[in-house]
Design a protein around this motif. Structure first.
Motif, PDB file in Angstrom:
ATOM      1  N   LEU A  97      31.891  50.745  31.651  1.00 46.67           N
ATOM      2  CA  LEU A  97      31.480  49.585  32.442  1.00 46.67           C
ATOM      3  C   LEU A  97      30.094  49.062  32.101  1.00 46.67           C
ATOM      4  CD1 LEU A  97      32.741  50.298  36.075  1.00 46.67           C
ATOM      5  CD2 LEU A  97      33.727  48.809  34.345  1.00 46.67           C
ATOM      6  N   ALA A  98      29.402  49.713  31.182  1.00 47.76           N
ATOM      7  CA  ALA A  98      28.008  49.358  30.922  1.00 47.76           C
ATOM      8  C   ALA A  98      27.841  47.895  30.531  1.00 47.76           C
ATOM      9  CB  ALA A  98      27.428  50.270  29.841  1.00 47.76           C
ATOM     10  N   GLY A  99      28.648  47.433  29.602  1.00 49.65           N
ATOM     11  CA  GLY A  99      28.522  46.057  29.147  1.00 49.65           C
ATOM     12  C   GLY A  99      28.937  45.056  30.210  1.00 49.65           C
ATOM     13  N   ALA A 100      30.070  45.314  30.873  1.00 47.60           N
ATOM     14  CA  ALA A 100      30.569  44.377  31.882  1.00 47.60           C
ATOM     15  C   ALA A 100      29.642  44.312  33.081  1.00 47.60           C
ATOM     16  CB  ALA A 100      31.975  44.783  32.312  1.00 47.60           C
ATOM     17  N   PRO A 105      31.152  39.275  33.467  1.00 46.70           N
ATOM     18  CA  PRO A 105      31.899  38.244  32.733  1.00 46.70           C
ATOM     19  C   PRO A 105      32.895  37.501  33.618  1.00 46.70           C
ATOM     20  CG  PRO A 105      32.832  40.399  32.306  1.00 46.70           C
ATOM     21  CD  PRO A 105      31.571  40.638  33.105  1.00 46.70           C
ATOM     22  N   GLU A 106      33.397  36.402  33.093  1.00 44.93           N
ATOM     23  CA  GLU A 106      34.436  35.653  33.794  1.00 44.93           C
ATOM     24  C   GLU A 106      35.698  36.494  33.955  1.00 44.93           C
ATOM     25  OE1 GLU A 106      34.774  31.286  32.993  1.00 44.93           O
ATOM     26  OE2 GLU A 106      33.858  31.888  31.077  1.00 44.93           O
ATOM     27  N   LEU A 107      35.997  37.297  32.949  1.00 44.42           N
ATOM     28  CA  LEU A 107      37.244  38.053  32.895  1.00 44.42           C
ATOM     29  C   LEU A 107      36.956  39.430  32.309  1.00 44.42           C
ATOM     30  CD1 LEU A 107      40.343  37.443  33.409  1.00 44.42           C
ATOM     31  CD2 LEU A 107      40.479  36.875  30.980  1.00 44.42           C
ATOM     32  N   ALA A 108      37.681  40.436  32.788  1.00 43.76           N
ATOM     33  CA  ALA A 108      37.559  41.784  32.234  1.00 43.76           C
ATOM     34  C   ALA A 108      38.945  42.420  32.217  1.00 43.76           C
ATOM     35  CB  ALA A 108      36.602  42.643  33.051  1.00 43.76           C
ATOM     36  N   LYS A 163      31.790  42.395  43.834  1.00 47.34           N
ATOM     37  CA  LYS A 163      30.356  42.143  43.737  1.00 47.34           C
ATOM     38  C   LYS A 163      29.991  40.998  42.805  1.00 47.34           C
ATOM     39  CE  LYS A 163      28.950  46.918  44.808  1.00 47.34           C
ATOM     40  NZ  LYS A 163      28.193  48.109  44.332  1.00 47.34           N
ATOM     41  N   GLY A 164      30.778  40.840  41.728  1.00 51.93           N
ATOM     42  CA  GLY A 164      30.373  39.865  40.719  1.00 51.93           C
ATOM     43  C   GLY A 164      31.302  38.690  40.524  1.00 51.93           C
ATOM     44  N   GLY A 165      32.461  38.701  41.166  1.00 50.86           N
ATOM     45  CA  GLY A 165      33.384  37.580  41.017  1.00 50.86           C
ATOM     46  C   GLY A 165      34.168  37.563  39.727  1.00 50.86           C
ATOM     47  N   THR A 166      34.097  38.654  38.970  1.00 50.30           N
ATOM     48  CA  THR A 166      34.907  38.771  37.759  1.00 50.30           C
ATOM     49  C   THR A 166      36.381  38.880  38.146  1.00 50.30           C
ATOM     50  OG1 THR A 166      33.143  39.837  36.480  1.00 50.30           O
ATOM     51  CG2 THR A 166      35.414  40.270  35.769  1.00 50.30           C
ATOM     52  N   ARG A 167      37.226  38.188  37.396  1.00 56.11           N
ATOM     53  CA  ARG A 167      38.660  38.352  37.559  1.00 56.11           C
ATOM     54  C   ARG A 167      39.174  39.216  36.415  1.00 56.11           C
ATOM     55  NH1 ARG A 167      40.554  35.277  41.726  1.00 56.11           N
ATOM     56  NH2 ARG A 167      42.694  35.614  41.080  1.00 56.11           N
ATOM     57  N   PHE A 168      40.444  39.617  36.495  1.00 57.04           N
ATOM     58  CA  PHE A 168      40.913  40.676  35.605  1.00 57.04           C
ATOM     59  C   PHE A 168      42.174  40.308  34.831  1.00 57.04           C
ATOM     60  CE2 PHE A 168      38.441  42.625  38.941  1.00 57.04           C
ATOM     61  CZ  PHE A 168      37.585  43.451  38.214  1.00 57.04           C
ATOM     62  N   GLU A 169      42.215  40.832  33.616  1.00 61.01           N
ATOM     63  CA  GLU A 169      43.436  40.892  32.818  1.00 61.01           C
ATOM     64  C   GLU A 169      44.007  42.286  33.083  1.00 61.01           C
ATOM     65  OE1 GLU A 169      44.634  41.353  28.093  1.00 61.01           O
ATOM     66  OE2 GLU A 169      42.640  41.848  28.853  1.00 61.01           O
ATOM     67  N   PHE A 170      45.079  42.358  33.865  1.00 59.61           N
ATOM     68  CA  PHE A 170      45.639  43.651  34.256  1.00 59.61           C
ATOM     69  C   PHE A 170      46.571  44.145  33.151  1.00 59.61           C
ATOM     70  CE2 PHE A 170      44.535  41.539  38.259  1.00 59.61           C
ATOM     71  CZ  PHE A 170      43.739  42.518  38.829  1.00 59.61           C
ATOM     72  N   GLU A 171      46.100  45.162  32.418  1.00 62.25           N
ATOM     73  CA  GLU A 171      46.859  45.674  31.280  1.00 62.25           C
ATOM     74  C   GLU A 171      47.887  46.690  31.761  1.00 62.25           C
ATOM     75  OE1 GLU A 171      44.098  46.949  28.254  1.00 62.25           O
ATOM     76  OE2 GLU A 171      43.831  44.886  27.590  1.00 62.25           O
ATOM     77  N   LEU A 305      31.233  29.953  33.169  1.00 61.73           N
ATOM     78  CA  LEU A 305      30.148  30.552  32.375  1.00 61.73           C
ATOM     79  C   LEU A 305      28.835  30.614  33.142  1.00 61.73           C
ATOM     80  CD1 LEU A 305      30.584  29.100  28.768  1.00 61.73           C
ATOM     81  CD2 LEU A 305      30.768  31.486  29.473  1.00 61.73           C
ATOM     82  N   ALA A 306      28.592  29.625  33.975  1.00 59.28           N
ATOM     83  CA  ALA A 306      27.301  29.550  34.654  1.00 59.28           C
ATOM     84  C   ALA A 306      27.057  30.746  35.578  1.00 59.28           C
ATOM     85  CB  ALA A 306      27.206  28.253  35.462  1.00 59.28           C
ATOM     86  N   SER A 307      28.136  31.432  35.968  1.00 56.15           N
ATOM     87  CA  SER A 307      28.003  32.567  36.878  1.00 56.15           C
ATOM     88  C   SER A 307      27.831  33.899  36.150  1.00 56.15           C
ATOM     89  CB  SER A 307      29.217  32.637  37.804  1.00 56.15           C
ATOM     90  OG  SER A 307      29.285  31.505  38.641  1.00 56.15           O
ATOM     91  N   MET A 308      27.904  33.884  34.819  1.00 50.88           N
ATOM     92  CA  MET A 308      27.637  35.103  34.058  1.00 50.88           C
ATOM     93  C   MET A 308      26.135  35.353  33.986  1.00 50.88           C
ATOM     94  SD  MET A 308      30.310  34.996  30.829  1.00 50.88           S
ATOM     95  CE  MET A 308      29.542  36.467  30.092  1.00 50.88           C
ATOM     96  N   THR A 309      25.760  36.609  33.848  1.00 50.02           N
ATOM     97  CA  THR A 309      24.342  36.964  33.727  1.00 50.02           C
ATOM     98  C   THR A 309      23.997  37.107  32.252  1.00 50.02           C
ATOM     99  OG1 THR A 309      24.952  39.286  34.057  1.00 50.02           O
ATOM    100  CG2 THR A 309      24.198  38.064  35.975  1.00 50.02           C
ATOM    101  N   ILE A 310      23.812  35.976  31.607  1.00 55.38           N
ATOM    102  CA  ILE A 310      23.550  35.972  30.155  1.00 55.38           C
ATOM    103  C   ILE A 310      22.047  36.024  29.910  1.00 55.38           C
ATOM    104  CG2 ILE A 310      23.855  34.679  28.021  1.00 55.38           C
ATOM    105  CD1 ILE A 310      26.346  33.427  29.288  1.00 55.38           C
TER     106      ILE A 310
END
Length: 310
Positions: A97-100, A105-108, A163-171, A305-310
């Motif tokens: 989870l370190a990078g995410a 991100p918008e999606l994980a 917490k971050g509003g990321t949505r998911f690609e459920f594998e 994109l604007a909601s990512m912490t870039i």
């Protein structure tokens, strides 16, 4: 399943399964991953699924490595960044989870169950190894399962989603993974619209049989109705057949060198963009339009994109 108006192409540019000795075209360094991602996006990929690697190809989890990749992609192209939370079966959850966590991100991606995730067979096909780490790395998957227990799934949903509003690609690597997803939907931790990614052909998961793909959609329809979008891919030689089948059913597609190193029988793909261009042609021949990143954000309900912490 909601039949997609336009087909979203996702590209998994490098992954953590294939190793450098298998193909000279596999992106490894941050610069190579950036260049390959940008090329794929320009070829028509709305989503870039990201893992990171060290320059010698070892899977990397450090946020600092992703910091060399994500801003450099987004300064060149508009694309949805889908960060892996799977990383590698040999990483801890904190490492995965370190990078995410750093980028929100918008999606994980989110693996929906513990499983045997075996790619030790690579060792039987490679005779000349470029790096000492490669052979022991792939062989270890024969003895070590990939752990995605319910507490770990819930932790990711809360840390990134709530917490971050990321949505998911459920594998989903098996039918039981759909029922796991249904549990978290019932618990209120997953809300529509959501993206189910059917994964076929991994040793330890559901096989690359087209009847399995049809069955997965049937069960997903039973559990989720019109609340989800569907995509599918198969590892290795079945990659394009399963992408075509998914598009024909009304779903989305995923390609990339993470999933297959090939562009045709006996021919290594020279880039991710080459695979994107091929599946784009197939999809368009089926009479379907290709989704832009803007389309993908709208269909999947992404935060932007604007909601990512870039």
């Amino acid at each position: 399943m909601q039949r997609a108006e336009k087909v979203i192409i996702s590209t998994a540019v490098t992954g953590s399964v294939n190793v450098p000795s298998q193909s000279e075209y596999l992106p490894l360094s941050a610069e190579q991953v950036v260049a390959s991602s940008v090329e794929a996006a320009r070829a028509g990929s709305a989503i870039i699924h990201l893992h990171a690697r060290h320059p010698d190809g070892r899977p990397a989890f450090e946020a600092a490595v992703f910091e060399e990749i994500i801003p450099a992609i987004l300064t060149q192209v508009d694309v949805v960044i889908n960060m892996s939370t799977g990383g590698s079966s040999q990483m801890t959850m904190e490492e995965r989870l370190a990078g995410a966590t750093r980028f929100s991100p918008e999606l994980a991606s989110l693996n929906m169950g513990s499983m045997n995730f075996v790619y030790s067979g690579i060792a039987d096909r490679v005779t000349n190894w470029k790096h000492e780490w490669e052979k022991p790395y792939v062989q270890a998957t024969y003895t070590h399962p990939f752990i995605n227990s319910f507490d770990k799934i819930e932790y990711v949903l809360r840390e990134l989603g709530e917490k971050g509003g990321t949505r998911f690609e459920f594998e989903c690597y098996d039918i039981g993974h759909l029922y796991t997803l249904a549990y978290f939907v019932d618990k209120g931790l997953v809300r529509p619209p959501f993206l189910i990614q059917g994964v076929f052909g991994i040793l330890g998961g559901i096989g690359a049989d087209h009847a399995n793909l049809t069955h997965m959609v049937t069960i997903a329809d039973k559990l989720f109705g019109d609340d989800y979008q569907f995509s599918a891919f198969a590892a290795g030689r079945d990659q394009f057949q399963f992408a075509t089948h998914s598009a024909w059913l009304g779903g989305h597609v995923r390609v990339g060198l993470e999933d297959s190193l090939w562009i045709g029988k006996g021919r290594l793909a020279e880039s991710n963009a080459q695979q994107v261009s091929k599946i784009r042609g197939v999809v368009e021949d089926l009479g379907r339009d290709i989704a832009t990143p803007v389309d993908a954000r709208r269909v999947l309900g992404l935060k932007g994109l604007a909601s990512m912490t870039i």
